[in-house]
Design a protein around this motif. Sequence first.
Motif, PDB file in Angstrom:
ATOM      1  N   SER A  10      -6.113  -9.279   3.650  1.00 49.36           N
ATOM      2  CA  SER A  10      -5.877  -7.807   3.200  1.00 49.36           C
ATOM      3  C   SER A  10      -6.925  -7.450   2.541  1.00 49.36           C
ATOM      4  CB  SER A  10      -4.929  -7.111   3.274  1.00 49.36           C
ATOM      5  OG  SER A  10      -3.878  -6.885   4.439  1.00 49.36           O
ATOM      6  N   GLN A  11      -7.630  -6.373   1.905  1.00 49.72           N
ATOM      7  CA  GLN A  11      -8.684  -5.882   0.730  1.00 49.72           C
ATOM      8  C   GLN A  11      -8.212  -4.668   0.389  1.00 49.72           C
ATOM      9  OE1 GLN A  11     -12.639  -7.428   0.754  1.00 49.72           O
ATOM     10  NE2 GLN A  11     -12.446  -8.534   2.736  1.00 49.72           N
ATOM     11  N   VAL A  12      -8.774  -4.149  -1.087  1.00 49.55           N
ATOM     12  CA  VAL A  12      -8.957  -2.792  -1.431  1.00 49.55           C
ATOM     13  C   VAL A  12      -9.883  -2.417  -2.140  1.00 49.55           C
ATOM     14  CG1 VAL A  12      -7.844  -1.479  -2.967  1.00 49.55           C
ATOM     15  CG2 VAL A  12      -5.986  -2.768  -1.388  1.00 49.55           C
ATOM     16  N   TRP A  13     -10.368  -0.860  -1.579  1.00 52.72           N
ATOM     17  CA  TRP A  13     -11.104  -0.701  -3.037  1.00 52.72           C
ATOM     18  C   TRP A  13     -11.035   0.359  -3.552  1.00 52.72           C
ATOM     19  CZ3 TRP A  13     -11.541  -2.638   1.887  1.00 52.72           C
ATOM     20  CH2 TRP A  13     -12.360  -2.952   1.814  1.00 52.72           C
ATOM     21  N   SER A  16      -0.946  -6.856  -3.130  1.00 53.07           N
ATOM     22  CA  SER A  16       0.760  -7.115  -3.661  1.00 53.07           C
ATOM     23  C   SER A  16       0.448  -5.989  -5.017  1.00 53.07           C
ATOM     24  CB  SER A  16       0.687  -8.047  -4.416  1.00 53.07           C
ATOM     25  OG  SER A  16       0.579  -7.899  -5.902  1.00 53.07           O
ATOM     26  N   THR A  17       2.337  -5.249  -4.643  1.00 52.85           N
ATOM     27  CA  THR A  17       2.200  -3.892  -5.085  1.00 52.85           C
ATOM     28  C   THR A  17       2.004  -4.434  -6.811  1.00 52.85           C
ATOM     29  OG1 THR A  17       4.224  -3.951  -3.556  1.00 52.85           O
ATOM     30  CG2 THR A  17       3.955  -2.205  -5.483  1.00 52.85           C
ATOM     31  N   LEU A  18       1.945  -5.395  -6.877  1.00 49.80           N
ATOM     32  CA  LEU A  18       2.432  -5.722  -8.792  1.00 49.80           C
ATOM     33  C   LEU A  18       1.028  -5.312  -9.075  1.00 49.80           C
ATOM     34  CD1 LEU A  18       4.495  -8.206  -9.442  1.00 49.80           C
ATOM     35  CD2 LEU A  18       4.162  -5.549 -10.673  1.00 49.80           C
ATOM     36  N   SER A  19      -0.173  -6.096  -8.264  1.00 45.41           N
ATOM     37  CA  SER A  19      -1.617  -6.569  -8.073  1.00 45.41           C
ATOM     38  C   SER A  19      -2.004  -5.204  -8.144  1.00 45.41           C
ATOM     39  CB  SER A  19      -2.246  -7.357  -7.242  1.00 45.41           C
ATOM     40  OG  SER A  19      -2.102  -7.380  -5.978  1.00 45.41           O
ATOM     41  N   SER A  40       6.162 -13.241  -9.779  1.00 43.43           N
ATOM     42  CA  SER A  40       5.847 -14.414 -10.556  1.00 43.43           C
ATOM     43  C   SER A  40       4.352 -13.737 -11.987  1.00 43.43           C
ATOM     44  CB  SER A  40       5.003 -15.633 -10.751  1.00 43.43           C
ATOM     45  OG  SER A  40       4.334 -15.598 -10.276  1.00 43.43           O
ATOM     46  N   HIS A  41       4.659 -12.582 -11.342  1.00 43.41           N
ATOM     47  CA  HIS A  41       3.345 -11.502 -12.039  1.00 43.41           C
ATOM     48  C   HIS A  41       3.959 -10.440 -12.581  1.00 43.41           C
ATOM     49  CE1 HIS A  41      -0.421 -13.319  -9.711  1.00 43.41           C
ATOM     50  NE2 HIS A  41       0.889 -13.071  -8.392  1.00 43.41           N
ATOM     51  N   MET A  70       0.510  -1.366   0.448  1.00 37.90           N
ATOM     52  CA  MET A  70       0.099  -0.492  -0.164  1.00 37.90           C
ATOM     53  C   MET A  70       0.792   1.403  -0.265  1.00 37.90           C
ATOM     54  SD  MET A  70      -3.214  -0.110  -0.372  1.00 37.90           S
ATOM     55  CE  MET A  70      -4.307   1.277   0.380  1.00 37.90           C
ATOM     56  N   MET A  71       1.910   1.622   0.640  1.00 32.76           N
ATOM     57  CA  MET A  71       2.815   2.348   0.744  1.00 32.76           C
ATOM     58  C   MET A  71       3.233   2.643  -0.423  1.00 32.76           C
ATOM     59  SD  MET A  71       2.225   3.788   3.391  1.00 32.76           S
ATOM     60  CE  MET A  71       0.966   3.161   3.861  1.00 32.76           C
TER      61      MET A  71
END
Length: 880
Positions: free
Chosen positions: A208-211, A240-243, A372-373, A174-175
């Motif tokens: 953890s989740q993000v909206w 994750s940073t990439l997702s 791997s992403h 997130m940061m």
Amino acid sequence: MWMCLAVSLLWMRSGGCTEKANTSDLIEYTAADFYEKLHSGKMMFIYFEHQVSPTVSLFLVELEKSAEALQDYGVLVGKVNCNKELVHTYCTEERVLHTAFLFRGGKEFLGFDLDTVFDVNSIVSEVLFAILREEVKYVHTDADLLAMEKAARGKKDLVLGYVRSLGTQEHRSMMETAYVYGSKYQFILITGGPVLKHLGVDELSHSSQVWFLHCRLHSSYRNPTTSERCPLTRMRKPLSTLSLHSFLQLMEAPLVSEVHEDPLSVQPPVFPYQQTPQVFLFAHPATEHLDRDMAITLAWRLRGLALLLLVHRQSPAVKTPDEYNAAYRLPGKSSDVKYLTLHDLDEVLTLFTNEEKEEDEGEEDEAVEEDSHFGELDDEVAASVYENRGNLLDMDSITQLTSENFHAAVAQSSRTVVLFYLRWDAVALAFLSSFIEVAERLEDSEVQMCAVDCGEWTDLCAAQTGSSLPIPFRPITAFPSVLLLRPQESAQQYRGMLGTEALHRFIMLSSQASSVLLSAQKEVTSFLQEGPHPELAGHKPDRVLGLFETQTDAGVSLFTEAAKSLRGEVLTGLLTDELAEKWAAEHAVDLPVVFVFPSWRTQSRPSSLTVPTSVEELLAHIKSALLHPLPELTVENLPSFLSLGKALLLLFVGEEEDEIGWRQNQALVEEMRGVVELGGGKMERYLACWIHLGRTPAGMSVLGSYLGSMPPLPALVLTHLPSGDEIYQYPSNTPIAAPSVLQWLQRVEDGKESPAGMLGDDSWPPAHDFYDFLKIMDMQEPDSAQQRTPVGGDYEDEEEATPHNPPHGRQLPPPDLVHVSQPGSDDVNITHHTATHSPTNPTMQTNGQQARTPPVLSSGNPPHGHPDQPVTGHHGKARL
């Protein structure tokens, strides 16, 4: 018990209490070093070591691991050994034994208890959280969130992240993302509280989740069921940073796109949406309003899962049978479209949510690591660099220049080629591999290949070394940049493609003396017919001859200066006295004169130019004479044509399947040549050109982007008009003939033709304001050295660099015609990053894709980046 045993074993391996931990790679600052960097205003994360306990030993190991990551964000990491020398306050107080300190702006910013910074993730996340504490907000109740939504309404979208606890990998992700996108979106962090109930999350949940809260949307696009609140979309992949980077890119996609062609004809999504499915709904003329409302409703439910397109059935291009009312296409090599007859919108939602669950279960079973992403990166250059991040480059063949050794290194070689790059920039790292390949080829030559890390030696890149010797170039404003330096001469900018072969060819051609004096007919013949260098066999360069009555003629010095600017790109020769008079008589011209021999011209008769009164005018005339009257556009030659500022009359032809097709294409090109000849002076405002889609396949996406769909071939379009962004298409049902094309151009000029499309906005300003630590330092210290204006040399033919006018007026290859090879391949045809770089403040800003560059500090050893950080800026681009 086992934890205590593990700690004890690690402590014993470190040598116990009497020996310091094995942290040889962690920078240890002396008191003088610490105060020097403190007073310079650099951000530092420092631990003051007294004695090594098991806890401190483990912390120092993790601190060393975090140094590389934090340097990407402008934070120097190290320790001060208080057993060797004392630093006032920090080596004498008891509180510092279990505290690490963050310094910012020349003073202590925050202290961290070692219990809160126990590993790499916690160190990076806590330090970035401290730096961004004014940008990343914290909410606890739904009322707090509602107040932020109201404040952001119509201005900014919100990114709301829930992490179970601080200092975790998710908190770090997130940061890091907030650091990059912080000025584009308002980031909010929650770790629990009543607000979770509004979001439908069980507070006992460990995930953890993000909206994404769409607060910037116009009210007409809002979901009617949530009109009082900002519509929100949940990120369905693990945090994750990439997702999160990919998710934010997807949130920028249009809610609903309307098309008037069959789904089979619609092109698959281009980056950054190439991994996203497409869903098609069909609209009937009688129910178009209701169908559009239904599409918007479904689009909100599919937000983040798929792109929705509304297909207008009244279009004759739509061939789908009426029995189907929906279709979809999945990403991948196959572009098959599957058709459906829906009775309920939930059927589509179920289809994609089930596939998502299967994908998530497969990822959990295979325990796929975050690394791997890399394939999800929307920037192909960044993805390529990230994929090859484990392949360390061998830098032995190039010399690393610094502020201290620059002048000595340049003085010891007749030719020095210098690459100015940034370690955290994907484009620069990709090109660095090609640069090393060229250096290895030239290892036994007199050419010295060097590189400057502008993230580390910002004073040198800003032409502010403080030395009494002048710097022979202006501050570097584009990365990567290559300069050719010669002792006692101004720098020469390399303007070619960022590839191995193009750079090697430039260096080889630059070995030829500018304006070679030719004194015999045999020398002239050799100059015009023989190859310039054995290593360039097969390459036919452009050649220019200057003919003057004597070597003291006033035009000789002017021609010589122009030849210096063309060195590395064009071979130049000089004829004087009787030989010049003989050549002038044979070609029926008067002296002085300049003969231009373009490489594309098969006949030996040159173009003749009169000698003007200025170098700039002569260069312009030479470059104009070198251009093909009807060129085939490629990635390599596109910049030179775009720099002319003319409208493009562009013919697209397909690949020939047989000799008949070849003859048809040749006839079309000849017809275009007839347009140029028949139009005469009227065609001066246009550049007639053509693209062969077999040799330049990316031209298909260019043509599709012009017109919204792929038209039948051949296709003739008019674009890049100086008067506007309109794109006009020559009627596809009208044969391409010179008289008809000229009549069509006249109708366009008279305003009697309607545009078939529009060019996109060509402005790529910085996406947001950046932390300007130097400005803060200047405000605090009015007598700061950054207030002084540097003194430096100039580039040859230097122009002011702006987002619309790259350095030297160089137009860059367009995004659709950029070919990207793996690092280390023969050609990495990629574009430069452009940046603003003030002479009095060398803070760099990459023009680009919501990417915040790590702060560039004034001097010494500022942060140098790392290819493992997969967040990159957008390339500086020219439109095609």
